[in-house]
Design a protein around this motif. Sequence first.
Motif, PDB file in Angstrom:
ATOM      1  N   PHE A  89      57.318 -39.927  27.297  1.00 34.73           N
ATOM      2  CA  PHE A  89      58.474 -39.299  26.689  1.00 34.73           C
ATOM      3  C   PHE A  89      58.003 -38.249  25.688  1.00 34.73           C
ATOM      4  O   PHE A  89      57.093 -38.506  24.889  1.00 34.73           O
ATOM      5  CB  PHE A  89      59.306 -40.369  25.990  1.00 34.73           C
ATOM      6  N   LEU A  90      58.597 -37.072  25.742  1.00 42.37           N
ATOM      7  CA  LEU A  90      58.297 -36.013  24.795  1.00 42.37           C
ATOM      8  C   LEU A  90      59.404 -35.962  23.755  1.00 42.37           C
ATOM      9  O   LEU A  90      60.592 -35.894  24.100  1.00 42.37           O
ATOM     10  CB  LEU A  90      58.208 -34.662  25.513  1.00 42.37           C
ATOM     11  N   PHE A  91      59.027 -35.977  22.485  1.00 38.27           N
ATOM     12  CA  PHE A  91      60.015 -35.918  21.410  1.00 38.27           C
ATOM     13  C   PHE A  91      59.574 -34.840  20.439  1.00 38.27           C
ATOM     14  O   PHE A  91      58.600 -34.996  19.715  1.00 38.27           O
ATOM     15  CB  PHE A  91      60.136 -37.280  20.718  1.00 38.27           C
ATOM     16  N   ARG A 114      69.309 -35.898  15.704  1.00 39.20           N
ATOM     17  CA  ARG A 114      70.220 -35.860  16.858  1.00 39.20           C
ATOM     18  C   ARG A 114      69.947 -34.700  17.806  1.00 39.20           C
ATOM     19  O   ARG A 114      70.061 -34.838  19.028  1.00 39.20           O
ATOM     20  CB  ARG A 114      71.659 -35.803  16.343  1.00 39.20           C
ATOM     21  N   LEU A 115      69.588 -33.533  17.277  1.00 38.50           N
ATOM     22  CA  LEU A 115      69.385 -32.358  18.129  1.00 38.50           C
ATOM     23  C   LEU A 115      67.913 -32.030  18.356  1.00 38.50           C
ATOM     24  O   LEU A 115      67.578 -30.910  18.747  1.00 38.50           O
ATOM     25  CB  LEU A 115      70.106 -31.142  17.540  1.00 38.50           C
ATOM     26  N   ARG A 116      67.063 -33.005  18.179  1.00 40.50           N
ATOM     27  CA  ARG A 116      65.651 -32.758  18.497  1.00 40.50           C
ATOM     28  C   ARG A 116      65.468 -32.588  20.003  1.00 40.50           C
ATOM     29  O   ARG A 116      66.103 -33.271  20.800  1.00 40.50           O
ATOM     30  CB  ARG A 116      64.771 -33.914  17.996  1.00 40.50           C
ATOM     31  N   TYR A 117      64.606 -31.664  20.372  1.00 42.27           N
ATOM     32  CA  TYR A 117      64.287 -31.457  21.789  1.00 42.27           C
ATOM     33  C   TYR A 117      63.515 -32.661  22.312  1.00 42.27           C
ATOM     34  O   TYR A 117      62.703 -33.261  21.601  1.00 42.27           O
ATOM     35  CB  TYR A 117      63.456 -30.190  21.971  1.00 42.27           C
ATOM     36  N   LYS A 137      63.376 -26.896  17.432  1.00 45.88           N
ATOM     37  CA  LYS A 137      63.196 -25.715  18.278  1.00 45.88           C
ATOM     38  C   LYS A 137      62.366 -26.102  19.494  1.00 45.88           C
ATOM     39  O   LYS A 137      61.477 -26.945  19.392  1.00 45.88           O
ATOM     40  CB  LYS A 137      62.507 -24.585  17.501  1.00 45.88           C
ATOM     41  N   ARG A 138      62.637 -25.453  20.620  1.00 47.22           N
ATOM     42  CA  ARG A 138      61.890 -25.767  21.845  1.00 47.22           C
ATOM     43  C   ARG A 138      60.401 -25.535  21.669  1.00 47.22           C
ATOM     44  O   ARG A 138      59.570 -26.226  22.257  1.00 47.22           O
ATOM     45  CB  ARG A 138      62.427 -24.935  23.008  1.00 47.22           C
ATOM     46  N   SER A 139      60.044 -24.563  20.827  1.00 47.59           N
ATOM     47  CA  SER A 139      58.636 -24.210  20.643  1.00 47.59           C
ATOM     48  C   SER A 139      57.892 -25.172  19.721  1.00 47.59           C
ATOM     49  O   SER A 139      56.658 -25.106  19.617  1.00 47.59           O
ATOM     50  CB  SER A 139      58.538 -22.783  20.087  1.00 47.59           C
ATOM     51  N   ASP A 140      58.608 -26.067  19.043  1.00 50.92           N
ATOM     52  CA  ASP A 140      57.943 -27.024  18.160  1.00 50.92           C
ATOM     53  C   ASP A 140      57.066 -27.980  18.967  1.00 50.92           C
ATOM     54  O   ASP A 140      57.389 -28.317  20.109  1.00 50.92           O
ATOM     55  CB  ASP A 140      58.980 -27.841  17.380  1.00 50.92           C
ATOM     56  N   SER A 141      55.981 -28.424  18.366  1.00 48.55           N
ATOM     57  CA  SER A 141      55.121 -29.383  19.055  1.00 48.55           C
ATOM     58  C   SER A 141      55.872 -30.694  19.257  1.00 48.55           C
ATOM     59  O   SER A 141      56.727 -31.075  18.445  1.00 48.55           O
ATOM     60  CB  SER A 141      53.839 -29.628  18.264  1.00 48.55           C
ATOM     61  N   LEU A 147      62.048 -30.102  28.383  1.00 50.93           N
ATOM     62  CA  LEU A 147      62.533 -30.216  27.013  1.00 50.93           C
ATOM     63  C   LEU A 147      63.942 -29.640  26.899  1.00 50.93           C
ATOM     64  O   LEU A 147      64.230 -28.540  27.366  1.00 50.93           O
ATOM     65  CB  LEU A 147      61.603 -29.477  26.064  1.00 50.93           C
ATOM     66  N   HIS A 148      64.817 -30.402  26.258  1.00 55.13           N
ATOM     67  CA  HIS A 148      66.223 -29.988  26.121  1.00 55.13           C
ATOM     68  C   HIS A 148      66.854 -30.718  24.947  1.00 55.13           C
ATOM     69  O   HIS A 148      66.287 -31.673  24.420  1.00 55.13           O
ATOM     70  CB  HIS A 148      67.002 -30.309  27.407  1.00 55.13           C
TER      71      HIS A 148
END
Length: 217
Positions: free
Chosen positions: A158-160, A187-190, A164-168, A134-135
């Motif tokens: 794909f993980l979306f 735009r800045l979603r991990y 925050k990195r800790s968000d599900s 995740l990034h």
Amino acid sequence: MTLDLFDDIDPIPAAHEPLCDGAMVLRHFARLEAGNILADVEAIAQKAAFRRMETPGGLRMSVATTSCGNVGWVSDRRGYRYDSIDPVSGQPWPRMPESFFALAGRAAALAGFDGFAPDACLINRYDPGAKLSLHQDKDERSLDHPIVSVSLGMSAMFLFGGMKRSDSAMRIPLMHGDVVVWGGPARLRYHGVLPVKEKPHSLTGSRRINLTFRKAM
């Protein structure tokens, strides 16, 4: 050996799947162009070979990468950045094919981002077991432009996630020809990719190819 059959000759109707405000999956969008895209990727790799880059922390990425366009994405002990010169060859990155530029623009427009003009295309090659943690994509000069991501070959999960990195994170299966676009409030979603499972595809064998278009500079 079982092959994916997402490259059948008969067209599959496109489907647009919103993920959240500013993000959408365009199912099958690049499928009919896949053969030409992959041929162009091969030509690019002849000039700028795939390589597994080193992270700033000294780890070797499991995904092999190359780039085309005015600038390419680079990672090493000095950090993440864009550079007009390929550090392996010492030459400018290969020119982005006009077909790539047009495909990215059409996909962005369908997702609500008119006028997208990418100047960089990061090409990732996933072998079985390769993954992407995740990034956020935030090395670009401006975050006003979307990201357009094209999946070819083997399928992937794909993980979306959230801001925050800790968000599900949602788990979204991506098949051959699928395109994901995210920008604006998304735009800045991990995001990331779970380890790719080996299910060979008739066009790419035991590999997944992912093209990510950005407006970097």
